[in-house]
Design an enzyme around this catalytic site. Sequence first.
Site: not given
Ligand code: NAD
Length: 487
Positions: A171, A245, A378
């Site tokens: 996804k 993560e 963050e």
């Molecule tokens: P997000 O949580 O908004 O979205 C991530 C993914 O989850 C997307 O594909 C989104 O469509 C999906 N999603 C959203 N709501 C959902 C739900 N209710 N159920 C299941 N899936 C859902 O995050 P983002 O804005 O895309 O990414 C940025 C974040 O990712 C930051 O917080 C960053 O720190 C984190 N990040 C962490 C790592 C790590 O390895 N720890 C690496 C990269 C990014």
Amino acid sequence: MALHYINGEFTKGSGTSTIDVLDPASEKVLDTVPRGTGEDAEAACKAAKTAFNSWKRTPANVRANLMHEAAAKMRAHKEKIVHLLTLEEGKPVPENEEEFEWVTNTFDYYAELGRHERGRVLPSGEYSQLNLVIKEPFGVALCIIPWNYPLLLMAWKVAPALAAGNTVIIKPSELTPLSTLYLAEHCFDHFPAGVINVLNGVGKDVAEPLVLHPDVPVIAFTGSLATGQRIASLAAPMMKKLHLELGGKDAFVIAEDADPDLAARALSYAALTNAGQVCTSTERVYLPRSKALQFTEALVAHVNSLRLGPGIEASTDMGPMIGSTYREKVEGHVAEAVSKGAKVLTGGRRPQQLERGYYYEPTVITNVNHSMLIMREETFGPAIPIMEYDSFDQAIELANDCIYGLGACLLTGDPMKAKIFLEEVKAGTIWINDPLTDNYAGPFGGMKLSGGARELGQEGLDEFRETKHVHWEFSTTPKSWWYPYGK
Ligand code: NAD
């Protein structure tokens, strides 16, 4: 229009709505994808479940060869893949070339690790017995990916999941699905149908039904803390294997002995790569009070020399942010800090010269403290907040004063300081004098609210394997300790 990839075929799915994918540098529509529905999620799940029956029995050598073939196809399509990544995510080409290398090498790495072993043999209690520890795939792995490294974070999940014998539903983020769909079409097409599926859409429409689905035993997610908590709460009653993560708020401590120009370059790289949108971006800087002015001046001078522009242009050092809400969050953190007495030394605004695109100037901000959002939550943007410390012990205390524990950086030539830092700082990765460098064989992941999952290395493969202990007695005679007890 790009489509879903389900059961080896491209399909529009069952919905009628679509999602526009924007170029963050120009705000123009690059392409459109279908907005998936629960019905599409069900179709992807059925395909992956059916494919699992033969994929798990496919010899590891055959799986490895298919994965190497995927990496080879990617290399043949490198130019197009890097171009698409740059357009949809925004970071400069050199950073996307690096992401690309990680993707291909991760497929090669796990192809080999996957055929290396599938458990171990234990010393048995009796000569007539064999005790085996067998590592098995879970089944269908749902891989939910964020937008900041659309392919790298996909590869860090999908490659070990496949090598272990799982089938996958990817996804991608609705903001950056295009490079993943390109791989599905050009680089994954030789896998048996249903082994790899790509489902477009927003989380609550397509990912949540799969998080709750009884046929999806493992959920690998990279993204924000809030979404991770939502997934964890949905999956908990079913005891699913969760691989989370999450966010970070990484500290970078500069020791007194560090060279100011080196510190300026290391800090800028750690804080501004991908416009600060790396989970392990430096988001808090701690400088020794005795030399803070020197370090700060060198940092501001270096930051001011960086060029902001579209990632696609060769002269660009830093591209746009991914979208307006993410930029507004950075603006909010800076404004709140300023309202509490912080001082912006450079940046702190949208660039005047770039009319379109989600740009924000690289920002250096001092006089901050841990009561401010910019030092607590963050920020995920190009802001470098600086705080001063009086002793190295205090710097470590400040570094640990955080709900997250993803990574932490130190710059020093003093081995004793380095040793204390690596022992005392609570973070999944410690970088000493080389910020943000990963290693295929080195587990990557967080502590505390950054989530406990590990990607890369042997640990990254084990996230997608269940452990089974087999106790096997070759003799078929009754044991003396069986019933009846009374003779
Ligand atoms: P997000 O949580 O908004 O979205 C991530 C993914 O989850 C997307 O594909 C989104 O469509 C999906 N999603 C959203 N709501 C959902 C739900 N209710 N159920 C299941 N899936 C859902 O995050 P983002 O804005 O895309 O990414 C940025 C974040 O990712 C930051 O917080 C960053 O720190 C984190 N990040 C962490 C790592 C790590 O390895 N720890 C690496 C990269 C990014």
